[in-house]
Design a protein around this motif. Structure first.
Motif, PDB file in Angstrom:
ATOM      1  N   THR A 138      24.568 -24.995 -17.862  1.00 42.71           N
ATOM      2  CA  THR A 138      24.144 -24.379 -19.125  1.00 42.71           C
ATOM      3  C   THR A 138      24.811 -23.009 -19.178  1.00 42.71           C
ATOM      4  N   TRP A 139      25.795 -22.870 -20.066  1.00 41.69           N
ATOM      5  CA  TRP A 139      26.534 -21.608 -20.151  1.00 41.69           C
ATOM      6  C   TRP A 139      25.860 -20.685 -21.165  1.00 41.69           C
ATOM      7  N   ALA A 140      25.592 -19.458 -20.740  1.00 38.55           N
ATOM      8  CA  ALA A 140      24.975 -18.489 -21.662  1.00 38.55           C
ATOM      9  C   ALA A 140      25.887 -18.265 -22.864  1.00 38.55           C
ATOM     10  N   GLY A 141      27.206 -18.249 -22.616  1.00 45.12           N
ATOM     11  CA  GLY A 141      28.155 -18.035 -23.702  1.00 45.12           C
ATOM     12  C   GLY A 141      28.076 -19.137 -24.746  1.00 45.12           C
ATOM     13  N   ALA A 142      28.058 -20.388 -24.264  1.00 44.16           N
ATOM     14  CA  ALA A 142      27.984 -21.514 -25.197  1.00 44.16           C
ATOM     15  C   ALA A 142      26.661 -21.486 -25.967  1.00 44.16           C
TER      16      ALA A 142
ATOM     17  N   SER B  99      15.895 -13.259 -33.806  1.00 47.85           N
ATOM     18  CA  SER B  99      16.765 -13.724 -32.719  1.00 47.85           C
ATOM     19  C   SER B  99      17.534 -12.606 -32.025  1.00 47.85           C
ATOM     20  N   LYS B 100      17.277 -11.344 -32.380  1.00 47.34           N
ATOM     21  CA  LYS B 100      18.066 -10.255 -31.790  1.00 47.34           C
ATOM     22  C   LYS B 100      17.940 -10.205 -30.265  1.00 47.34           C
ATOM     23  N   ALA B 101      16.707 -10.246 -29.756  1.00 42.28           N
ATOM     24  CA  ALA B 101      16.503 -10.100 -28.312  1.00 42.28           C
ATOM     25  C   ALA B 101      17.224 -11.227 -27.563  1.00 42.28           C
ATOM     26  N   THR B 102      17.123 -12.459 -28.075  1.00 43.09           N
ATOM     27  CA  THR B 102      17.788 -13.593 -27.433  1.00 43.09           C
ATOM     28  C   THR B 102      19.297 -13.380 -27.419  1.00 43.09           C
ATOM     29  N   GLU B 103      19.849 -12.961 -28.558  1.00 42.39           N
ATOM     30  CA  GLU B 103      21.298 -12.725 -28.622  1.00 42.39           C
ATOM     31  C   GLU B 103      21.738 -11.682 -27.596  1.00 42.39           C
ATOM     32  N   ASP B 104      21.006 -10.569 -27.536  1.00 42.03           N
ATOM     33  CA  ASP B 104      21.363  -9.498 -26.596  1.00 42.03           C
ATOM     34  C   ASP B 104      21.383 -10.021 -25.162  1.00 42.03           C
ATOM     35  N   ASN B 105      20.333 -10.780 -24.823  1.00 41.56           N
ATOM     36  CA  ASN B 105      20.225 -11.320 -23.472  1.00 41.56           C
ATOM     37  C   ASN B 105      21.371 -12.257 -23.139  1.00 41.56           C
ATOM     38  N   LEU B 106      21.665 -13.180 -24.065  1.00 40.75           N
ATOM     39  CA  LEU B 106      22.725 -14.157 -23.812  1.00 40.75           C
ATOM     40  C   LEU B 106      24.073 -13.454 -23.667  1.00 40.75           C
ATOM     41  N   ALA B 107      24.322 -12.445 -24.532  1.00 40.69           N
ATOM     42  CA  ALA B 107      25.606 -11.735 -24.454  1.00 40.69           C
ATOM     43  C   ALA B 107      25.735 -10.999 -23.129  1.00 40.69           C
ATOM     44  N   LYS B 108      24.605 -10.480 -22.643  1.00 46.40           N
ATOM     45  CA  LYS B 108      24.589  -9.749 -21.366  1.00 46.40           C
ATOM     46  C   LYS B 108      25.032 -10.666 -20.221  1.00 46.40           C
ATOM     47  N   PHE B 109      24.559 -11.925 -20.249  1.00 47.55           N
ATOM     48  CA  PHE B 109      24.896 -12.844 -19.164  1.00 47.55           C
ATOM     49  C   PHE B 109      26.252 -13.509 -19.378  1.00 47.55           C
ATOM     50  N   ALA B 110      26.624 -13.702 -20.666  1.00 49.43           N
ATOM     51  CA  ALA B 110      27.854 -14.446 -20.959  1.00 49.43           C
ATOM     52  C   ALA B 110      29.077 -13.756 -20.366  1.00 49.43           C
TER      53      ALA B 110
ATOM     54  N   HIS C 184      35.802 -13.460 -23.007  1.00 49.12           N
ATOM     55  CA  HIS C 184      35.745 -13.780 -24.431  1.00 49.12           C
ATOM     56  C   HIS C 184      34.999 -12.622 -25.101  1.00 49.12           C
ATOM     57  N   PRO C 185      35.386 -12.223 -26.325  1.00 47.29           N
ATOM     58  CA  PRO C 185      34.721 -11.045 -26.914  1.00 47.29           C
ATOM     59  C   PRO C 185      33.278 -11.318 -27.353  1.00 47.29           C
ATOM     60  N   TRP C 186      32.371 -11.405 -26.376  1.00 41.22           N
ATOM     61  CA  TRP C 186      30.973 -11.732 -26.699  1.00 41.22           C
ATOM     62  C   TRP C 186      30.300 -10.646 -27.509  1.00 41.22           C
TER      63      TRP C 186
ATOM     64  N   GLU D  62      19.025 -18.973 -11.902  1.00 39.65           N
ATOM     65  CA  GLU D  62      18.516 -18.816 -13.266  1.00 39.65           C
ATOM     66  C   GLU D  62      18.970 -19.988 -14.125  1.00 39.65           C
ATOM     67  N   SER D  63      18.437 -20.074 -15.343  1.00 37.59           N
ATOM     68  CA  SER D  63      18.706 -21.275 -16.134  1.00 37.59           C
ATOM     69  C   SER D  63      20.120 -21.313 -16.728  1.00 37.59           C
ATOM     70  N   SER D  64      20.802 -20.163 -16.817  1.00 38.51           N
ATOM     71  CA  SER D  64      22.183 -20.222 -17.288  1.00 38.51           C
ATOM     72  C   SER D  64      23.139 -19.800 -16.171  1.00 38.51           C
ATOM     73  N   VAL D  65      24.373 -20.297 -16.244  1.00 38.89           N
ATOM     74  CA  VAL D  65      25.365 -19.971 -15.227  1.00 38.89           C
ATOM     75  C   VAL D  65      25.577 -18.453 -15.184  1.00 38.89           C
ATOM     76  N   GLY D  66      25.660 -17.836 -16.374  1.00 39.83           N
ATOM     77  CA  GLY D  66      25.915 -16.395 -16.448  1.00 39.83           C
ATOM     78  C   GLY D  66      24.849 -15.599 -15.729  1.00 39.83           C
ATOM     79  N   ALA D  67      23.582 -15.962 -15.959  1.00 38.94           N
ATOM     80  CA  ALA D  67      22.494 -15.220 -15.330  1.00 38.94           C
ATOM     81  C   ALA D  67      22.529 -15.413 -13.821  1.00 38.94           C
ATOM     82  N   THR D  68      22.858 -16.658 -13.370  1.00 40.38           N
ATOM     83  CA  THR D  68      22.939 -16.917 -11.936  1.00 40.38           C
ATOM     84  C   THR D  68      24.070 -16.093 -11.317  1.00 40.38           C
ATOM     85  N   LEU D  69      25.217 -16.052 -12.004  1.00 43.73           N
ATOM     86  CA  LEU D  69      26.346 -15.274 -11.490  1.00 43.73           C
ATOM     87  C   LEU D  69      26.012 -13.790 -11.454  1.00 43.73           C
ATOM     88  N   TYR D  70      25.389 -13.311 -12.545  1.00 46.11           N
ATOM     89  CA  TYR D  70      24.998 -11.894 -12.622  1.00 46.11           C
ATOM     90  C   TYR D  70      24.132 -11.524 -11.427  1.00 46.11           C
ATOM     91  N   LYS D  71      23.113 -12.372 -11.164  1.00 46.24           N
ATOM     92  CA  LYS D  71      22.204 -12.047 -10.069  1.00 46.24           C
ATOM     93  C   LYS D  71      22.880 -12.217  -8.711  1.00 46.24           C
TER      94      LYS D  71
END
Lengths: 473, 473
Positions: free
Chosen positions: A230-234, A283-294, A307-309, A111-120
């Motif tokens: 590309t870090w989802a957290g960043a 931007s709510k949906a984007t934030e939720d998604n990024l926090a999920k992967f971060a 980190h307290p995402w 996936e495009s972010s490290v978090g999403a790749t790790l999650y999957k």
């Protein structure tokens, strides 16, 4: 040459041949060919134009966001490396011809972010292991039960486990962390238990698949972390502080537009900055998604693992609450009535409003810098105090309005004017007072953002800064 | 028995044996066993409690939304039927042992709405066909180029096509319609072209895979349409009119709370209804998703194929714009100051406000019924007119306020009162006027919703209704 248009529908052309008879020339056919030629030319032209436009759009996107190009190249790279499993004979035979699973894993897991790749990746490996073991167990039981009962036992277990796992994907706690895992669980369990009916040596097969999936996910994780990660957290972090900046620009924009319209009337940059709050609203949906992967990401930059995402989502919500206020403010811009007394009243509150708003937007920008640099602001306390004082000042200046409703006429500017009692009706003051009171409400909501950021600062170790930003006084 | 707690750390127990010596009894060991027993009991207890809570949560979800249970059962059913490919020998041999792909297709393609299932199915079959053909082409070219160049040609083509297809997934027009197709394209192309290097008879394999994928998707589509179908379009439709109802409830709730606080002070249903607008604020992502899938759906219920689902997004946006206004309204509830003149003023505008708001919320409810029944409302025109007249009435009653600022004192209620000039300062009227002017702004935004719904009515054939709803006068 005869133009196809000029030939009537049923006309035949003939020529006199040397033997005296006439011979018909196939002109209608020529017309048809011409039509087809013109038609296909326009179709091909249209197609080329569409493709060209698509390519231009893609090129512009690539130029605007090179990260997306980098991600695409990374996927290509990972796939090419994993294909080596096929080209190198020893590798291919090592995984018993199951190299396909490594390729498949790379395609669906990267996936495009490290978090999403790790999650999957983590979900895929864990779910494959669990479901594979369970599948082997069911296979063994059904095998012992005899040939007659085998399909029945397998069928019933597939039905119930697949239904249960599918249903579990709707439960919020599973959905947010293990959605992909549940999918892979169903997939692997069905494949292993059902394949067992036909394929011999199913346990070796299961083990080989697990190892190829492990190879695939390892490649994905390594490549996604090592090359331009590309870090989802960043990304979430950046989104939040950019939203703060956009909100500050919008707020400034509206106040300038309201009180000094002439200064910015034709400025397109100004109009663009004013509309910035709209990004915040959506931007709510984007934030939720990024926090999920971060939360799957290891420590990177100034963020630790865990980190307290979730706190970022709270900050995001409080930023949106302020954006709603600005949205309502935008409604006041159109409903303004130019009554005789209004200009005077506007001038009366204008300074207090601008001062208060300057503090509001300075606080937003200071918060943005606080987040950007992860450094506690030394000015924040005084800025908030001064904003709250400015709110009180504004309320005092509003309190003195009843005297101002008796507006001085233009000719009486001497020290002791003979005031005319031209009382401005309340209804004409309302757009102004609504604007001002929404600004005051917004200041209260900005206090909420400050609290949310302070909470975050309490959860992580922020540096103490001396002078973060431009001074505000 | 000795309680483990009472035994000090290093205490040894001894007994006198018959030969006069002392023998140490292993009490510390007993203590350890006890500790482990207690610890594991609490761990198991905690585990059981967690699992129990999870099950209760799942049960409650299932009871609240039986649709989700039905979807889970449908997935189980589809998987069990597709597994038949394995159990029935003739079927298994018919697809050359590739039955696995049918199972895999069912797991990844079966989504909870018909539209999403169709989207994934059509994308999967088309992308598999295209990528398979291209993969075979590349395989043929590389085969002709000789054994030395084969891996190089395949590697380069995999790298470039995978990168290009991955990048294309970021382009909005591709992302909204063919995101899944692009993923499957990469997957199939890599598998076919790379497998070709090792597997003989690759074209038969590709054909068999395509046919099993076709079997899998057909099952998914049939089962998702035939058994209790969940249409994304119908869901979007329901979401929109429910949001309209929620907005009407919120609006009514706030006006009642503001003008007749005592009547509803302790009513928890009232508080819940008031907060309904918050669902509207957060529903954008859901609406976008449903609209994306709805356009793949065939005609169902009162919706044709290619029903103008995009217009629903416009309606949704205008509903949200009104919800932003109510959000700002909610900020006014706290900032109220009980000044002497306010009660009188509130009473002065209360009736005009309530009348206007009654029309506003009636329009919202009428719009909800219009959408629900897809029947043009015969009352809408008159309702909108009356709301706009009520807005003017409210403005007139605001215009008469300057006289009211001189509030009558309680003792002077005779016909010709000797009015005292206790002028209420403007600042204390502001919360009230802000509330009223936000209500007026909201009425303007409701006109926007009416326009959006009328546009929809112009796009589809709505029935003409005589008396949709409860009469409003």
């Amino acid at each position: 040459m005869v133009n196809a248009k000029d030939v009537p529908e049923n006309l035949e052309w003939s020529i006199n041949v040397t033997d005296g008879t006439k011979q018909v020339v196939a002109v209608p056919e020529l017309r048809l060919v011409n039509k087809v030629w013109l038609g296909s030319k326009s179709v091909v032209g249209g197609l080329i134009l569409t493709v060209w436009r698509f390519l231009v759009k893609a090129w512009n996107l690539g130029v605007a966001e090179p990260k997306k190009v980098i991600h695409a190249v990374k996927v290509g790279l990972a796939l090419t490396i994993v294909s080596l499993c096929y080209y190198i004979r020893s590798l291919y035979e090592g995984v018993g011809g199951n190299a396909m699973w490594a390729v498949m894993t790379v395609v669906v897991v990267f996936e495009s972010s490290v978090g999403a790749t790790l999650y999957k990746s983590i979900n895929r490996v864990t779910a494959t292991f669990l479901a594979g073991s369970l599948g082997l167990g069911v296979h063994w039981i059904s095998y012992k039960a005899g040939e007659k009962f085998e399909p029945i036992i397998i069928g019933i277990s597939v039905f119930f486990l697949a239904s249960a796992a599918t249903f579990s994907r709707f439960i919020p706690s599973v959905k947010s962390r293990f959605d992909y895992g549940a999918l892979i669980f169903i997939l692997t369990f069905s494949l292993v238990s059902v394949s067992g009916y036909r394929v011999d040596g199913i346990s070796e097969l299961a083990f080989q698949r697990l190892s190829t999936i492990f190879i695939g996910t390892s490649f994905c994780i390594l490549i996604s972390i090592l090359f331009y990660p590309t870090w989802a957290g960043a990304e979430l972090h950046r989104l939040i502080y950019r939203n703060l900046e956009k909100l500050a620009d919008s707020l400034d924009g509206y106040v300038i537009e309201y009180f000094d319209y002439e200064a910015v009337a034709e400025d397109s940059n100004h109009t663009k900055a004013m509309k910035g709050y709209k990004y915040v609203l959506d931007s709510k949906a984007t934030e939720d998604n990024l926090a999920k992967f971060a939360r799957w990401e290891p420590a990177h930059g100034c963020f630790n693992f865990q980190h307290p995402w979730k706190q970022y989502l709270k900050i995001g919500a409080s930023i949106r609450s302020s954006a709603y206020c600005i949205e309502a403010l935008s409604g006041c811009m159109d409903s303004e009535i130019q009554a005789p007394g209004i200009g005077y009243l506007k001038k009366h509150v204008s300074n207090a409003c601008k001062t208060m708003n300057k503090f509001s937007s300075d606080i937003l920008r200071e918060l943005a810098i606080t987040l950007k640099t992860m450094t506690k602001s030394s000015q924040m306390g005084s800025l908030v105090r001064e904003m709250n004082i400015a709110v009180q000042q504004l309320q005092i200046s509003l309190r003195s309005i009843p005297n101002c409703l008796i507006a001085p006429t233009s000719e009486d500017t001497t020290d002791e004017p003979s005031r005319k009692t031209c009382i401005t009706p309340l209804v004409e003051v309302i757009p102004l007072t609504t604007f001002v009171s929404l600004l005051i409400e917004n200041a209260a909501r900005i206090n909420g953002i400050v609290d949310a950021v302070n909470e975050l600062a309490g959860m992580v170790d922020m540096k103490h800064g001396n002078s973060n930003a431009k001074t505000t006084q």
